[in-house]
Scaffold this active site. Structure first.
Site, PDB file in Angstrom:
ATOM      1  CG  ASN A  44     -73.771 -22.541 -54.286  1.00 38.92           C
ATOM      2  OD1 ASN A  44     -73.858 -22.406 -55.798  1.00 38.92           O
ATOM      3  ND2 ASN A  44     -74.464 -22.706 -53.626  1.00 38.92           N
ATOM      4  CE  LYS A  59     -75.164 -18.533 -51.889  1.00 40.45           C
ATOM      5  NZ  LYS A  59     -76.538 -19.316 -51.371  1.00 40.45           N
ATOM      6  NE  ARG A  86     -76.470 -25.922 -55.709  1.00 41.87           N
ATOM      7  CZ  ARG A  86     -77.536 -25.057 -55.686  1.00 41.87           C
ATOM      8  NH1 ARG A  86     -77.272 -23.915 -55.596  1.00 41.87           N
ATOM      9  NH2 ARG A  86     -78.797 -25.517 -56.117  1.00 41.87           N
ATOM     10  CG  HIS A 119     -83.739 -28.240 -53.695  1.00 45.58           C
ATOM     11  ND1 HIS A 119     -84.893 -27.868 -53.718  1.00 45.58           N
ATOM     12  CD2 HIS A 119     -82.850 -27.127 -53.758  1.00 45.58           C
ATOM     13  CE1 HIS A 119     -84.937 -26.710 -53.748  1.00 45.58           C
ATOM     14  NE2 HIS A 119     -83.785 -26.169 -54.056  1.00 45.58           N
ATOM     15  CG  HIS A 128     -84.590 -27.760 -49.933  1.00 48.08           C
ATOM     16  ND1 HIS A 128     -83.396 -27.910 -49.206  1.00 48.08           N
ATOM     17  CD2 HIS A 128     -84.814 -26.509 -50.145  1.00 48.08           C
ATOM     18  CE1 HIS A 128     -82.592 -26.614 -49.559  1.00 48.08           C
ATOM     19  NE2 HIS A 128     -83.580 -25.654 -50.087  1.00 48.08           N
ATOM     20  N   GLY A 162     -86.035 -21.395 -53.238  1.00 44.85           N
ATOM     21  CA  GLY A 162     -86.574 -22.778 -54.219  1.00 44.85           C
ATOM     22  C   GLY A 162     -87.142 -23.676 -53.320  1.00 44.85           C
ATOM     23  NE  ARG A 201     -87.191 -20.925 -58.726  1.00 42.49           N
ATOM     24  CZ  ARG A 201     -86.328 -21.794 -58.292  1.00 42.49           C
ATOM     25  NH1 ARG A 201     -86.543 -23.035 -58.338  1.00 42.49           N
ATOM     26  NH2 ARG A 201     -85.421 -21.266 -57.678  1.00 42.49           N
ATOM     27  CG  MET A 214     -92.512 -18.122 -45.020  1.00 39.49           C
ATOM     28  SD  MET A 214     -94.163 -18.095 -45.752  1.00 39.49           S
ATOM     29  CE  MET A 214     -94.028 -19.383 -46.804  1.00 39.49           C
ATOM     30  NE  ARG A 215     -86.753 -13.426 -42.977  1.00 45.24           N
ATOM     31  CZ  ARG A 215     -85.526 -13.489 -43.100  1.00 45.24           C
ATOM     32  NH1 ARG A 215     -84.794 -13.890 -42.293  1.00 45.24           N
ATOM     33  NH2 ARG A 215     -85.296 -13.617 -44.362  1.00 45.24           N
ATOM     34  CB  VAL A 266     -89.894 -21.606 -45.500  1.00 41.72           C
ATOM     35  CG1 VAL A 266     -91.173 -21.746 -45.135  1.00 41.72           C
ATOM     36  CG2 VAL A 266     -89.741 -20.307 -46.296  1.00 41.72           C
ATOM     37  CG  ASN A 290     -85.594 -20.193 -39.441  1.00 38.88           C
ATOM     38  OD1 ASN A 290     -85.005 -20.597 -38.344  1.00 38.88           O
ATOM     39  ND2 ASN A 290     -84.973 -20.333 -40.631  1.00 38.88           N
ATOM     40  CD  GLU A 346     -78.595 -26.941 -50.416  1.00 43.74           C
ATOM     41  OE1 GLU A 346     -78.882 -25.815 -49.832  1.00 43.74           O
ATOM     42  OE2 GLU A 346     -78.832 -27.114 -51.664  1.00 43.74           O
TER      43      GLU A 346
HETATM   44  P1  AMP Z   1     -83.196 -20.381 -47.997  1.00 42.93           P
HETATM   45  O1  AMP Z   1     -83.302 -20.204 -49.634  1.00 42.93           O
HETATM   46  O2  AMP Z   1     -82.905 -21.739 -47.477  1.00 42.93           O
HETATM   47  O3  AMP Z   1     -82.127 -19.410 -47.593  1.00 42.93           O
HETATM   48  O4  AMP Z   1     -84.445 -19.745 -47.477  1.00 42.93           O
HETATM   49  C1  AMP Z   1     -85.058 -18.592 -47.683  1.00 42.93           C
HETATM   50  C2  AMP Z   1     -86.450 -18.236 -47.171  1.00 42.93           C
HETATM   51  O5  AMP Z   1     -86.542 -18.802 -45.775  1.00 42.93           O
HETATM   52  C3  AMP Z   1     -87.201 -17.143 -47.340  1.00 42.93           C
HETATM   53  O6  AMP Z   1     -88.421 -17.109 -47.995  1.00 42.93           O
HETATM   54  C4  AMP Z   1     -87.170 -16.529 -46.007  1.00 42.93           C
HETATM   55  O7  AMP Z   1     -88.292 -15.612 -45.758  1.00 42.93           O
HETATM   56  C5  AMP Z   1     -87.321 -17.610 -45.152  1.00 42.93           C
HETATM   57  N1  AMP Z   1     -87.039 -17.551 -43.815  1.00 42.93           N
HETATM   58  C6  AMP Z   1     -85.769 -17.325 -43.329  1.00 42.93           C
HETATM   59  N2  AMP Z   1     -85.873 -17.036 -41.931  1.00 42.93           N
HETATM   60  C7  AMP Z   1     -87.048 -17.197 -41.791  1.00 42.93           C
HETATM   61  C8  AMP Z   1     -88.075 -17.116 -40.486  1.00 42.93           C
HETATM   62  N3  AMP Z   1     -87.506 -16.921 -39.283  1.00 42.93           N
HETATM   63  N4  AMP Z   1     -89.632 -16.943 -40.523  1.00 42.93           N
HETATM   64  C9  AMP Z   1     -90.036 -17.555 -41.540  1.00 42.93           C
HETATM   65  N5  AMP Z   1     -89.167 -17.576 -42.954  1.00 42.93           N
HETATM   66  C10 AMP Z   1     -87.898 -17.447 -42.822  1.00 42.93           C
END
Ligand code: AMP
Length: 374
Positions: free
Chosen positions: A8, A15, A67, A156, A184, A188, A217, A259-260, A307, A310, A360
């Site tokens: 990717n 990756k 990808r 996606h 998803h 993104g 975005r 998001m965390r 997000v 988790n 993916e």
């Molecule tokens: P991804 O693109 O699937 O790797 O997702 C990245 C997003 O997932 C970021 O905004 C992270 O803050 C969020 N994320 C990962 N772990 C957590 C968690 N434990 N709680 C809330 N958001 C999370």
């Protein structure tokens, strides 16, 4: 024993994951800062891939799966790479100026380094080629749309494909009988209505900018905002592009795209973080309602990616108040620290609310094998 290398390639990162047999991951990693002017940074994708490959057991490699973000209307399925496929991916660069050139670089480098090994392009857009004309047509002048490829392509796709399939498996029902809205939610984010395994509506469109609120975005907005920013604020188009793609979404509203961090700030009383959270969840709820209406019958709603997998607070808030539609999140199940595919609605709920981890890379490996060793 089959062995598939999945690549990717982004503009500055690569990756990789090496799969053996059915699912075992033999090796995986990421090379970053490609092309950056820093000591130790790989000069280009060729150097990055050579470095990554040096440590990998690649003897007897069955294929390499790549990808590729944009397959336009040309690619409805994975394609074994030849010169014509490369040319077709290059022709789509204007539709994905950041992604397709990096994906192409990855394919060209892998081809050169692994002569004789089949290379397969797996497209983010392909899963959505089942959209009906009514679902994929923008209501603008038809001749202009045709001439410039203005069309809802969707993205996606590998994630929505694997997650909708695994949702049916989780519910113990045949894929063909299950209607799902997959959400998803990562950096993104996109929603997809999947009817019996086929994508029938999706929130990203011509580009990955449309739809849900994302880390940086904006997602959906009134197109007149762009004219307004240009005419009244005097912003050049390139700056508006940058604003909507990199400085909007959660980052634009609350100054953080993770998001965390956003959840922690909201918990400590930060008003901007609380508003960003509400805007983000409200958008998801709007799409769930819209896609429920499009599907007519909804069996499952599935959350996935960083997000979605988790953040119980997002899942609960996004689906709050939908019990009259048969959509209920069980607070105990939702908050449980489980990690695998699981149902978080009460056992007798008409719509199963699920959390299903996406994968993916594994899906790209599976699709790659599907074309080279069916
Ligand atoms: P991804 O693109 O699937 O790797 O997702 C990245 C997003 O997932 C970021 O905004 C992270 O803050 C969020 N994320 C990962 N772990 C957590 C968690 N434990 N709680 C809330 N958001 C999370």
């Amino acid at each position: 024993m089959t062995r598939v290398l999945v690549l990717n390639c982004g503009s500055s990162s690569l990756k990789y994951r090496l799969f053996e047999g059915d699912a075992a991951v033999v090796a995986s990693g990421i090379v970053e800062r490609i092309g950056e002017d820093e000591p130790g940074a790989p000069r280009d994708h060729a150097e990055a891939l050579s470095t990554a490959m040096a440590g990998l057991p690649l003897e007897g490699l069955t294929a390499v799966g790549h990808r590729v973000v944009h397959g336009g209307l040309t690619f409805t399925a994975p394609a074994v790479v030849d010169d014509a496929v490369l040319a077709a991916i290059a022709e789509l660069v204007p539709l994905a100026p950041l992604h397709n050139p990096a994906n192409l670089a990855g394919i060209e480098v892998a081809r050169a380094l692994l002569p004789g090994v089949p290379q397969v392009a797996v497209f983010d857009t392909a899963f959505h080629r089942t959209l009906s004309p009514a679902a994929s047509t923008y209501a603008i002048d038809a001749a202009t749309a045709e001439r410039y490829g203005i069309h809802r392509y969707g993205f996606h796709g590998t994630s929505h494909a694997i997650v909708s399939r695994r949702t049916a498996a989780l519910l113990g029902r045949p894929l063909a009988e299950v209607n799902t809205v997959t959400l998803h939610l990562g950096n993104g984010a996109s929603a997809c209505a999947v009817e019996g395994g086929r994508s029938v509506a999706t929130s990203m469109g011509l580009s990955p900018l449309e739809g849900l609120v994302m880390g940086t975005r904006s997602g959906d907005l009134d197109p007149a905002i762009i004219f307004h920013l240009h005419r009244v604020a005097g912003l050049p188009l390139g700056e508006i592009d940058d604003l909507l793609n990199r400085r909007s979404g959660l980052a634009g509203l609350a100054g953080v795209n993770d998001m965390r961090t956003l959840l922690a700030r909201r918990a400590s009383g930060d008003g901007a973080a609380a508003l960003a959270f509400e805007v983000y969840c409200r958008r998801i709820r709007s799409y769930v309602g819209a896609y429920y209406a499009q599907l007519g019958r909804l069996d499952a709603i599935t959350f996935t990616a960083g997000v979605g997998e988790n953040a119980p607070a997002v899942r609960a808030a996004a689906l709050a108040g939908l019990d009259r539609l048969g959509i209920v999140v069980d607070p105990v199940r939702n908050d449980a620290p489980d990690r695998g595919a699981r149902v978080i609605s009460p056992p007798d709920a008409p719509v199963a609310v699920c959390v299903v981890p996406t994968d993916e890379e594994w899906e790209i490996a599976r699709q790659t094998l599907g074309v080279v060793a069916p």
